[in-house]
Motif scaffolding. Structure first.
Motif, PDB file in Angstrom:
ATOM      1  N   SER A  91       0.866  -1.184   0.000  1.00 49.34           N
ATOM      2  CA  SER A  91       0.000   0.000   0.000  1.00 49.34           C
ATOM      3  C   SER A  91       0.897   1.226   0.000  1.00 49.34           C
ATOM      4  O   SER A  91       1.744   1.361   0.893  1.00 49.34           O
ATOM      5  N   ALA A  92       0.716   2.080  -1.001  1.00 53.76           N
ATOM      6  CA  ALA A  92       1.566   3.260  -1.133  1.00 53.76           C
ATOM      7  C   ALA A  92       0.855   4.280  -2.009  1.00 53.76           C
ATOM      8  O   ALA A  92      -0.080   3.950  -2.747  1.00 53.76           O
ATOM      9  N   PRO A  93       1.291   5.556  -1.966  1.00 56.17           N
ATOM     10  CA  PRO A  93       0.681   6.590  -2.814  1.00 56.17           C
ATOM     11  C   PRO A  93       1.022   6.387  -4.284  1.00 56.17           C
ATOM     12  O   PRO A  93       2.071   5.840  -4.639  1.00 56.17           O
ATOM     13  N   LEU A  94       0.121   6.849  -5.148  1.00 53.30           N
ATOM     14  CA  LEU A  94       0.352   6.820  -6.585  1.00 53.30           C
ATOM     15  C   LEU A  94       1.344   7.912  -6.976  1.00 53.30           C
ATOM     16  O   LEU A  94       1.371   8.993  -6.381  1.00 53.30           O
ATOM     17  N   ARG A  95       2.145   7.629  -7.999  1.00 53.43           N
ATOM     18  CA  ARG A  95       3.080   8.623  -8.517  1.00 53.43           C
ATOM     19  C   ARG A  95       3.073   8.569 -10.039  1.00 53.43           C
ATOM     20  O   ARG A  95       3.086   7.480 -10.628  1.00 53.43           O
ATOM     21  N   THR A  96       2.992   9.726 -10.666  1.00 55.57           N
ATOM     22  CA  THR A  96       3.090   9.837 -12.126  1.00 55.57           C
ATOM     23  C   THR A  96       4.147  10.881 -12.456  1.00 55.57           C
ATOM     24  O   THR A  96       4.406  11.802 -11.681  1.00 55.57           O
ATOM     25  N   SER A  97       4.718  10.735 -13.647  1.00 53.93           N
ATOM     26  CA  SER A  97       5.840  11.594 -14.019  1.00 53.93           C
ATOM     27  C   SER A  97       5.410  12.861 -14.749  1.00 53.93           C
ATOM     28  O   SER A  97       6.149  13.839 -14.783  1.00 53.93           O
ATOM     29  N   LYS A  98       4.205  12.844 -15.337  1.00 57.97           N
ATOM     30  CA  LYS A  98       3.775  13.984 -16.141  1.00 57.97           C
ATOM     31  C   LYS A  98       2.403  14.481 -15.710  1.00 57.97           C
ATOM     32  O   LYS A  98       1.571  13.711 -15.229  1.00 57.97           O
ATOM     33  N   THR A  99       2.193  15.772 -15.899  1.00 57.49           N
ATOM     34  CA  THR A  99       0.884  16.373 -15.644  1.00 57.49           C
ATOM     35  C   THR A  99      -0.009  16.172 -16.863  1.00 57.49           C
ATOM     36  O   THR A  99       0.417  16.408 -18.001  1.00 57.49           O
ATOM     37  N   LEU A 100      -1.225  15.722 -16.634  1.00 60.87           N
ATOM     38  CA  LEU A 100      -2.177  15.546 -17.733  1.00 60.87           C
ATOM     39  C   LEU A 100      -2.883  16.876 -17.974  1.00 60.87           C
ATOM     40  O   LEU A 100      -3.261  17.578 -17.024  1.00 60.87           O
ATOM     41  N   HIS A 101      -3.067  17.212 -19.239  1.00 60.71           N
ATOM     42  CA  HIS A 101      -3.711  18.502 -19.524  1.00 60.71           C
ATOM     43  C   HIS A 101      -4.525  18.416 -20.802  1.00 60.71           C
ATOM     44  O   HIS A 101      -4.316  17.531 -21.650  1.00 60.71           O
ATOM     45  N   ASP A 102      -5.466  19.331 -20.928  1.00 60.51           N
ATOM     46  CA  ASP A 102      -6.277  19.490 -22.131  1.00 60.51           C
ATOM     47  C   ASP A 102      -6.030  20.900 -22.648  1.00 60.51           C
ATOM     48  O   ASP A 102      -6.539  21.874 -22.077  1.00 60.51           O
ATOM     49  N   PRO A 103      -5.248  21.051 -23.717  1.00 63.94           N
ATOM     50  CA  PRO A 103      -4.884  22.391 -24.196  1.00 63.94           C
ATOM     51  C   PRO A 103      -6.063  23.199 -24.708  1.00 63.94           C
ATOM     52  O   PRO A 103      -6.000  24.435 -24.728  1.00 63.94           O
ATOM     53  N   ASN A 104      -7.140  22.540 -25.121  1.00 63.78           N
ATOM     54  CA  ASN A 104      -8.292  23.260 -25.661  1.00 63.78           C
ATOM     55  C   ASN A 104      -9.018  24.069 -24.588  1.00 63.78           C
ATOM     56  O   ASN A 104      -9.662  25.078 -24.902  1.00 63.78           O
ATOM     57  N   ALA A 111      -2.542  13.377 -12.295  1.00 60.82           N
ATOM     58  CA  ALA A 111      -3.325  12.208 -11.901  1.00 60.82           C
ATOM     59  C   ALA A 111      -3.060  11.089 -12.893  1.00 60.82           C
ATOM     60  O   ALA A 111      -2.380  11.274 -13.911  1.00 60.82           O
ATOM     61  N   VAL A 112      -3.619   9.932 -12.601  1.00 60.84           N
ATOM     62  CA  VAL A 112      -3.448   8.788 -13.495  1.00 60.84           C
ATOM     63  C   VAL A 112      -4.301   8.946 -14.750  1.00 60.84           C
ATOM     64  O   VAL A 112      -3.875   8.640 -15.854  1.00 60.84           O
ATOM     65  N   LYS A 113      -5.519   9.484 -14.600  1.00 57.97           N
ATOM     66  CA  LYS A 113      -6.429   9.629 -15.736  1.00 57.97           C
ATOM     67  C   LYS A 113      -7.125  10.986 -15.690  1.00 57.97           C
ATOM     68  O   LYS A 113      -7.461  11.483 -14.606  1.00 57.97           O
ATOM     69  N   ALA A 181      -1.986   8.530 -17.965  1.00 58.26           N
ATOM     70  CA  ALA A 181      -0.567   8.796 -17.743  1.00 58.26           C
ATOM     71  C   ALA A 181       0.272   7.675 -18.345  1.00 58.26           C
ATOM     72  O   ALA A 181      -0.080   6.489 -18.215  1.00 58.26           O
ATOM     73  N   PRO A 182       1.373   7.999 -19.006  1.00 52.44           N
ATOM     74  CA  PRO A 182       2.186   6.961 -19.666  1.00 52.44           C
ATOM     75  C   PRO A 182       2.856   6.002 -18.695  1.00 52.44           C
ATOM     76  O   PRO A 182       3.139   4.864 -19.038  1.00 52.44           O
ATOM     77  N   GLN A 183       3.124   6.446 -17.470  1.00 54.92           N
ATOM     78  CA  GLN A 183       3.773   5.588 -16.486  1.00 54.92           C
ATOM     79  C   GLN A 183       3.204   5.889 -15.109  1.00 54.92           C
ATOM     80  O   GLN A 183       3.155   7.039 -14.687  1.00 54.92           O
ATOM     81  N   VAL A 184       2.742   4.849 -14.432  1.00 58.76           N
ATOM     82  CA  VAL A 184       2.148   4.990 -13.104  1.00 58.76           C
ATOM     83  C   VAL A 184       2.931   4.113 -12.138  1.00 58.76           C
ATOM     84  O   VAL A 184       3.162   2.932 -12.401  1.00 58.76           O
ATOM     85  N   ALA A 247      -8.992  10.625 -12.052  1.00 63.53           N
ATOM     86  CA  ALA A 247      -8.903   9.448 -11.192  1.00 63.53           C
ATOM     87  C   ALA A 247      -7.444   9.217 -10.840  1.00 63.53           C
ATOM     88  O   ALA A 247      -6.561   9.331 -11.689  1.00 63.53           O
ATOM     89  N   GLY A 248      -7.181   8.897  -9.583  1.00 67.22           N
ATOM     90  CA  GLY A 248      -5.823   8.591  -9.158  1.00 67.22           C
ATOM     91  C   GLY A 248      -4.950   9.815  -9.007  1.00 67.22           C
ATOM     92  O   GLY A 248      -3.930   9.943  -9.687  1.00 67.22           O
ATOM     93  N   LEU A 249      -5.352  10.697  -8.116  1.00 71.34           N
ATOM     94  CA  LEU A 249      -4.557  11.898  -7.883  1.00 71.34           C
ATOM     95  C   LEU A 249      -3.149  11.503  -7.442  1.00 71.34           C
ATOM     96  O   LEU A 249      -2.966  10.620  -6.604  1.00 71.34           O
ATOM     97  N   SER A 250      -2.148  12.176  -8.031  1.00 71.18           N
ATOM     98  CA  SER A 250      -0.782  11.718  -7.776  1.00 71.18           C
ATOM     99  C   SER A 250       0.243  12.841  -7.714  1.00 71.18           C
ATOM    100  O   SER A 250       1.425  12.609  -7.892  1.00 71.18           O
ATOM    101  N   GLY A 251      -0.204  14.096  -7.503  1.00 74.34           N
ATOM    102  CA  GLY A 251       0.768  15.170  -7.542  1.00 74.34           C
ATOM    103  C   GLY A 251       0.472  16.306  -6.601  1.00 74.34           C
ATOM    104  O   GLY A 251      -0.066  16.120  -5.504  1.00 74.34           O
ATOM    105  N   ASP A 252       0.807  17.516  -7.046  1.00 79.05           N
ATOM    106  CA  ASP A 252       0.758  18.704  -6.202  1.00 79.05           C
ATOM    107  C   ASP A 252      -0.648  19.274  -6.018  1.00 79.05           C
ATOM    108  O   ASP A 252      -0.831  20.193  -5.222  1.00 79.05           O
TER     109      ASP A 252
END
Length: 398
Positions: A91-104, A111-113, A181-184, A247-252
């Motif tokens: 059991s541990a927190p989720l971590r992702t390397s990139k921020t997901l965004h919608d430029p439009n 997050a993960v998704k 996210a490409p890597q979780v 889904a899957g908050l993983s950052g700041d």
């Protein structure tokens, strides 16, 4: 067949269709066809019930095997390769390397998704029908009602009974999409695609702080939606609104979500673990749980699925038996009193037969695993037959 249309309001109208009542031979032919369909549904129900028992027992065996082998990992920052290729739990927190965004829309979240959910304001047609007898004919009165609603799927207004005045656009200006996210990672491990797919506890992304766009005067923010209209409280057909969720908050943006995972450690990855029973263990829950709690939840899920399929199999069997015996009702449906008695009798017969056949199918599924349990279920299935025979008068011998 004839039809007539009457109007009963601004956005509704009625249409009456009439057709002559079918004769005895036609009704008999229809029920004969239903009998063949019912026989097919009987075999389908038996297949569902039989395979469900094998699946449930196989899953239970796999969970027992997994619980006896699982290794719970403690808090650490490096890999312990002694557990390589073993079933592990952490059991541990989720971590992702990139921020997901919608430029439009200028939306971003770590997050993960990130899901963009699009709805369009459209016409929706509702139908309500009732049958009645008149002048020796069966008439069907259908009331068509039209409302405007927000819908995520495109509604084809060409299929409406009255398309004039209720036309919908043929396409949406914006499409729904989910970005992953490409890597979780969980702890020092990277999750497999199967584990990432299980992260689906979506939450609506708050748009507090967002304002209407100066570059697009028709884009308005209201109640956590982006509206492609100047007046979100008075939308028109064809207007679009967009809501974001993650889904899957993983950052700041907030505290990273803690998940509990049970899977096979393969180097730096967590991948599916194949049990001796043939099942695969690849489990993720969006909360902090011990290994015992994870397997307890899986057992509960297996039990609920098993009983759900049992109920569905019995219901399908009941419908199938009713369809196969419908021809008997057709033979007497011209006699009112006899028709009602036969109808009740056939329902009781369908209930007893479907229950017995369902229990026999379940017993057959248990036979290869627990013969004594299968024998007990088989005896219970034959109980209605034994009760019926015990009620028959004994034959007199001269």
């Amino acid at each position: 067949m004839s039809s007539a249309t009457t109007f009963s309001g601004k956005d509704s109208h009625k249409r009456v269709r009439s057709h002559s009542n079918p004769g005895f031979l036609q009704r008999l032919g229809d029920t004969a066809g239903g009998t063949l369909v019912g026989v097919g549904l009987v075999f389908l129900s038996i297949y569902i019930l039989f395979t469900n028992e094998g699946r449930a027992l196989r899953t239970a065996s796999s969970l027992d095997e997994g619980l006896s082998q699982v290794v719970s990992l403690g808090t650490f920052s490096s890999h312990d390769f002694q557990n390589n290729n073993r079933l592990v739990h952490l059991s541990a927190p989720l971590r992702t390397s990139k921020t997901l965004h919608d430029p439009n829309y200028g939306v971003e979240v770590q997050a993960v998704k990130l899901k963009r959910h699009v709805e369009m304001y459209q016409w929706v047609e509702y139908q309500e029908s009732k049958d009645y007898q008149e002048n020796g004919e069966t008439k069907t009165e259908t009331t068509y009602t039209y409302n405007t609603e927000w819908k995520s799927e495109l509604i084809n207004s060409r299929n409406f009974d009255k398309e004039i005045g209720h036309q919908n656009p043929s396409a949406m200006a914006v499409e729904s999409v989910t970005v992953v996210a490409p890597q979780v990672q969980v702890g020092p491990f990277t999750l497999s695609e199967g584990l990432v797919e299980q992260i689906n506890n979506f939450q609506t992304l708050s748009l507090t702080g967002f304002t209407s766009s100066d570059s697009d005067p028709f884009l308005t923010v209201h109640d956590d939606y982006f509206y492609h209209t100047r007046q979100p409280k008075r939308p028109e057909v064809g207007d679009v609104r967009v809501r974001f969720s993650f889904a899957g908050l993983s950052g700041d943006d907030g505290p990273a979500q803690t998940v509990s995972v049970v899977a096979k450690q393969s180097g730096e990855r967590l991948v599916p673990f194949k049990t001796k029973s043939g099942d695969v263990l690849e489990i993720l829950y969006p909360e902090e749980l011990s290994a015992e709690e994870v397997f307890m939840k899986e057992r509960q899920h297996n039990s609920m699925k098993t009983w759900g399929l049992r109920a569905a199999g019995w219901a399908l069997m009941f419908i199938a038996v009713q369809m196969t015996t419908r021809i008997i009702y057709t033979l007497v449906d011209w006699v009112p009193i006899l028709r009602d008695l036969v109808s009740v009798g056939l329902k009781v017969f369908a209930f007893c037969v479907s229950s017995s056949l369902s229990l026999l199918a379940i017993a057959a599924g248990w036979f290869f695993y627990r013969p004594l349990m299968a024998a007990a279920l088989g005896a219970l299935a034959l109980l209605p037959v034994l009760l019926a025979r015990s009620g028959l008068p004994a034959k007199k011998h001269l």
